[in-house]
Design a protein around this motif. Structure first.
Motif, mmCIF file in Angstrom:
data_model
loop_
_atom_site.group_PDB
_atom_site.id
_atom_site.type_symbol
_atom_site.label_atom_id
_atom_site.label_comp_id
_atom_site.label_asym_id
_atom_site.label_seq_id
_atom_site.Cartn_x
_atom_site.Cartn_y
_atom_site.Cartn_z
ATOM 1 N N ARG A 1 -1.762 -1.165 10.962
ATOM 2 C CA ARG A 1 -1.572 -0.087 9.990
ATOM 3 C C ARG A 1 -1.620 1.276 10.673
ATOM 4 N N GLN B 1 2.181 1.646 -3.614
ATOM 5 C CA GLN B 1 1.092 2.153 -4.451
ATOM 6 C C GLN B 1 0.918 3.658 -4.280
ATOM 7 N N ARG B 2 1.058 4.125 -3.063
ATOM 8 C CA ARG B 2 0.919 5.560 -2.790
ATOM 9 C C ARG B 2 2.053 6.357 -3.422
ATOM 10 N N HIS C 1 0.834 -1.199 0.000
ATOM 11 C CA HIS C 1 0.000 0.000 0.000
ATOM 12 C C HIS C 1 0.874 1.257 0.000
#
Length: 252
Positions: free
Chosen positions: A202, A28-29, A25
């Motif tokens: 997270r 991806q950012r 994630h």
């Protein structure tokens, strides 16, 4: 909560989401704001990181480097060009400054030759390009707690495949001292937070990234590379026979 495993191969915890260890994630950012026409993944495995790049940069040429060919057929079907290279003692088969984005996610902890590998990374990376580095954190929250009770860090067991340890400040010091002239660490992030499940892990990783199980660095190449990683071994002798190139394999 705990599962039976072969020591040194995986985590025993069942309540955590082990995919969080790879911080995809975070990748991806980062890549959404970077121009990528040619991407290289060192230790690409089954190509999950490169798939993320392809989703956001459909025209990008994605190349997967690994020392074995067991995933080659799958990678080709995914539109990824696989190449077998031993990154510890072989040159990457690319011209200087020809790659836009290089991924080294959960691979450098498996290697000894960190100077040679970084030499090849920054030789092939273009000025303005990025290295996305992900490594296990020997100073994670759970490793610090284990240390209080005399328990060895889970990311650095002798019986495991890992041969190096990393932490935030030590990694920053490595790149600052050797590569400070031509690099800039633009982002630092964390992912996975043992022993918590994904939602809590997270959140904790976002607030306390230096205590996360995995730590990630987005490093930008700002100027031309002049073999500083190899020169460091010559100027600062170390009592380990680090590899410095095909024609210059000396012991320091």
């Amino acid at each position: 909560m705990l599962r039976n495993i072969t020591p040194g191969t995986a985590s025993r915890l069942t309540i955590v989401d082990h995919h969080e260890t790879y911080g995809r994630h975070i990748l991806q950012r980062h890549i959404q704001k970077i121009d990528i026409l040619k991407c290289l993944d060192l230790g690409c495995g089954d190509g999950e990181d490169l798939l993320i790049v392809k989703q956001h940069h459909t025209n990008a040429q994605c190349i997967g480097i690994d020392y074995g060919s067991w995933n080659f057929e799958k990678l080709i079907q995914m539109g990824i060009n696989p190449i077998s290279v031993n990154i510890e003692n072989q040159s990457l088969p690319f011209n200087d400054e020809s790659i836009d984005f290089i991924i080294a996610n959960q691979v450098l902890e498996h290697t000894k030759e960190i100077f040679w590998i970084n030499h090849e990374i920054f030789r092939t990376l273009r000025i303005g390009g990025y290295l996305y580095l992900g490594v296990p954190n020997v100073l994670s929250f759970h490793n610090r707690l284990l240390g209080l009770f005399g328990v060895h860090p889970t990311s650095a067991k002798l019986i495991s495949a890992h041969v190096r340890v990393f932490s935030k400040n030590d990694t920053i010091s490595f790149y600052k001292n050797i590569a400070g002239r031509f690099t800039h660490i633009e982002k630092f992030s964390g992912s996975q937070f043992y022993p918590f499940p994904k939602k809590i892990a997270r959140s904790l990783s976002n607030v306390l990234p230096s205590l996360a199980f995995s730590i990630f660095f987005l490093i930008r190449k700002t100027e031309d590379y002049k073999a500083e990683f190899i020169d460091w071994l010559i100027k600062t002798p170390l009592e380990t026979n680090f590899f410095t190139g095909e024609n210059n394999n000396s012991s320091f």
